[in-house]
Enzyme design. Structure first.
Site, short mmCIF file in Angstrom:
data_model
loop_
_atom_site.label_atom_id
_atom_site.label_comp_id
_atom_site.label_asym_id
_atom_site.label_seq_id
_atom_site.Cartn_x
_atom_site.Cartn_y
_atom_site.Cartn_z
N LEU A 68 0.79 -1.23 0.00
CA LEU A 68 0.00 0.00 0.00
C LEU A 68 0.83 1.28 0.00
O LEU A 68 0.30 2.35 -0.23
CB LEU A 68 -0.90 0.01 1.24
CG LEU A 68 -1.96 -1.10 1.31
CD1 LEU A 68 -2.58 -1.13 2.70
CD2 LEU A 68 -3.02 -0.90 0.25
N GLY A 74 6.46 4.53 -2.57
CA GLY A 74 7.66 5.20 -2.06
C GLY A 74 8.42 4.35 -1.07
O GLY A 74 9.57 4.64 -0.76
N ASN A 75 7.78 3.29 -0.57
CA ASN A 75 8.43 2.34 0.34
C ASN A 75 8.77 1.10 -0.49
O ASN A 75 7.89 0.30 -0.83
CB ASN A 75 7.47 2.00 1.49
CG ASN A 75 8.07 1.05 2.51
OD1 ASN A 75 8.88 0.20 2.17
ND2 ASN A 75 7.67 1.20 3.75
N HIS A 121 -4.45 4.36 4.05
CA HIS A 121 -4.49 3.28 5.03
C HIS A 121 -3.89 3.67 6.37
O HIS A 121 -4.20 3.07 7.39
CB HIS A 121 -3.80 2.03 4.48
CG HIS A 121 -2.32 2.14 4.33
ND1 HIS A 121 -1.73 2.86 3.31
CD2 HIS A 121 -1.29 1.63 5.05
CE1 HIS A 121 -0.41 2.78 3.42
NE2 HIS A 121 -0.12 2.04 4.47
N ARG A 122 -3.05 4.71 6.38
CA ARG A 122 -2.47 5.18 7.62
C ARG A 122 -3.24 6.38 8.19
O ARG A 122 -3.22 6.63 9.39
CB ARG A 122 -1.00 5.54 7.42
CG ARG A 122 -0.16 4.36 6.92
CD ARG A 122 1.15 4.22 7.61
NE ARG A 122 1.03 4.04 9.05
CZ ARG A 122 2.08 3.89 9.87
NH1 ARG A 122 3.30 3.93 9.38
NH2 ARG A 122 1.90 3.71 11.16
N GLU A 182 4.27 12.83 9.82
CA GLU A 182 4.56 11.40 9.93
C GLU A 182 5.16 11.02 11.29
O GLU A 182 5.73 9.95 11.46
CB GLU A 182 5.52 10.99 8.81
CG GLU A 182 4.98 11.24 7.42
CD GLU A 182 3.96 10.20 6.96
OE1 GLU A 182 4.21 9.00 7.15
OE2 GLU A 182 2.92 10.60 6.41
N HIS A 210 11.11 8.20 4.93
CA HIS A 210 11.20 8.91 6.21
C HIS A 210 12.66 9.14 6.54
O HIS A 210 13.54 8.39 6.10
CB HIS A 210 10.58 8.09 7.35
CG HIS A 210 9.10 7.97 7.30
ND1 HIS A 210 8.44 6.81 7.58
CD2 HIS A 210 8.14 8.89 7.01
CE1 HIS A 210 7.13 6.99 7.47
NE2 HIS A 210 6.93 8.24 7.12
N ASP A 256 14.06 8.38 9.24
CA ASP A 256 14.61 7.26 9.99
C ASP A 256 15.04 6.09 9.11
O ASP A 256 15.47 5.05 9.61
CB ASP A 256 13.67 6.81 11.12
CG ASP A 256 12.38 6.16 10.64
OD1 ASP A 256 12.19 6.00 9.42
OD2 ASP A 256 11.54 5.82 11.50
N CYS A 308 11.37 1.64 13.20
CA CYS A 308 9.95 1.86 12.89
C CYS A 308 9.05 1.29 13.97
O CYS A 308 7.96 1.80 14.22
CB CYS A 308 9.59 1.19 11.56
SG CYS A 308 10.17 2.07 10.10
#
EC number: 3.5.3.23
Length: 448
Positions: free
Chosen positions: A21, A24-25, A137-138, A174, A250, A252, A371
């Protein structure tokens, strides 16, 4: 008075699946549609919590969300009984059902931004739930996140909670994935470091061309105001848009900090020298000695960093002042990354030891050790005011592993998400979990 950095790890939810979903990840998209193992995922996360507890670190747990999110599907026009809502969504809009089943709340680095009492104007620990509005979804997480955090940190004398920022692109937030705090001691005033991907209103800041920049400067500035932070205790930095376009969604994923140390990739930021100088200057004013460890691109490429999640690690302070780095197994599997880590720990520098953990289920969906945890700096009085049910102990670990073994499936595919029984299983499990963690009624099915 003693002070601690407490890691509250996200407990992986019963609907952990590979929905692909998160555009970008890279990991999330590359493993899309594979079958997942929710039970293994939850047990892997619990094993990390137990290990850190046994190493002497303060460790807590943060509960997952109710999934599927039937209420979210109803807001999108699906009606009938809960089972009928799920059935209709599966037939008419499977991507929406997949989104409503996402277990992404496991990555609690995105749950909120937290400022400790030593930094805030009113001397309380402040929490602002992240709106996560870049991904649907987030974006549905923050109401439950706020209730769960409120149940964990309920004492208003010590804790202040803020609602998520407006859910619009200009205030994309975020959470702690783009926030780090530097300090000499956790109970002393520090410098809070906010990293943004773009500005919503100032076109002088460059933006990525391929993948979205999820954190805006304006969102970070709003959190600073809400938390009552001093200007001299805040540093802003822009993430390099070129690394965002390489899958660094992100900060991180490309940098991690703790105490007085920033561990970062050479290509992580824009205006790096200026940023480092500001961090050093501002931390020095509160008695700190800022230090940085730069990983050169010649040793570890951005692609290596993204695939191994080298920087999505936990940087932990030991009593002797040295640093411990918690990394996923993927770092050991990457020849260049592992060679760099071996040279780093053998050099006698700031980071003295690396510990490797198997977090494959989380990693395949795009989230590593960092994460999975939300850091909260607390003094002794504040720690005593935290809901004791969420602090990891050997008995709690035993209860949670037994709970997972009882309620979780060991295989979940996209077609399984259409099974109305999954919703019942999830609600039964979460109702029991709130009793184990002493949270009270925090889920919609418990409230409505």
């Amino acid at each position: 008075m003693k002070s601690y950095e407490v890691n509250f790890d996200g407990l992986v939810g019963p609907t952990h699946n590979y929905g692909g979903l998160s555009y970008g990840n890279v990991a999330s998209q590359s493993n899309s549609q594979q079958s997942s193992n929710p039970k293994e995922a939850a047990l892997q996360g619990l094993a990390k919590m137990k290990a850190l507890m046994e190493m002497g670190f303060q460790q807590g747990v943060l509960a997952p969300q109710e999934r599927p999110d039937v209420a979210a599907l109803r807001r999108l026009g699906f009606s009938g009984t809960d089972a009928q809502v799920i059935e209709r969504a599966a037939k008419e809009a499977m991507p929406l059902l997949v989104a409503s089943c996402s277990a992404s709340s496991m990555w609690v680095a995105n749950a909120a931004t937290v400022s400790p009492s030593a930094d805030t104007a009113d001397g309380r620990v402040h929490f602002t739930a992240a709106n996560l509005n870049c991904k649907y979804h987030r974006s549905i997480e923050h109401p439950t996140t706020s209730r769960v955090l409120g149940a964990m940190f309920a004492n208003q004398q010590h804790f202040a909670h803020h609602a998520a920022l407006p859910a619009v692109a200009q205030f994309g937030d975020e959470g702690a994935a783009n926030h780090t705090r530097f300090c000499r001691e956790y109970g002393e005033a520090g410098v809070e470091f906010f990293v943004f991907g773009r500005s919503a209103f100032d076109n002088r800041f460059p933006a990525p061309q391929k993948y979205p920049a999820r954190q805006t400067l304006e969102a970070s500035q709003a959190v600073v105001r809400l938390h009552g932070l001093r200007e001299e205790g805040v540093v802003y930095a822009q993430q390099n848009p070129n690394v965002i376009d390489q899958g660094v969604f992100h900060n991180d994923v490309i940098a991690v900090g703790n105490g007085e140390v920033l561990f970062y990739h050479e290509d992580a930021f824009l205006e790096t020298d200026q940023m480092l100088a500001e961090l050093q200057s501002k931390l020095a004013k509160v008695g700190g000695n800022f230090q940085s460890v730069c990983v050169p691109r010649s040793a570890v490429t951005v692609d290596d960093a993204v695939r191994s999640y080298l920087f999505n690690s936990q940087l932990l302070s030991r009593p002797d002042g040295s640093m411990l780095l918690i990394v996923p197994q993927e770092c050991q599997a990457n020849e260049r990354v592992w060679a760099y880590l071996q040279s780093l720990t053998s050099s006698g520098g700031l980071i003295r030891e690396v510990k490797v953990f198997d977090l494959k289920q989380s990693m395949q969906n795009g989230g590593g050790p960092a994460c999975l945890r939300l850091r909260v700096a607390l003094n002794e009085t504040e720690l005593a005011a935290v809901n004791p049910g969420v602090i990891m102990t050997p008995p709690l670990y035993g209860s949670l592993t037994a709970w997972v073994e009882k309620h979780y499936r060991d295989r979940l595919s996209e077609t399984d998400l259409a099974d109305p029984q999954l919703l019942l299983e999830c609600r039964t499990a979460l109702d029991e979990l709130t009793q184990i963690l002493k949270l009270g009624a925090v889920y919609p099915f418990q409230i409505n």
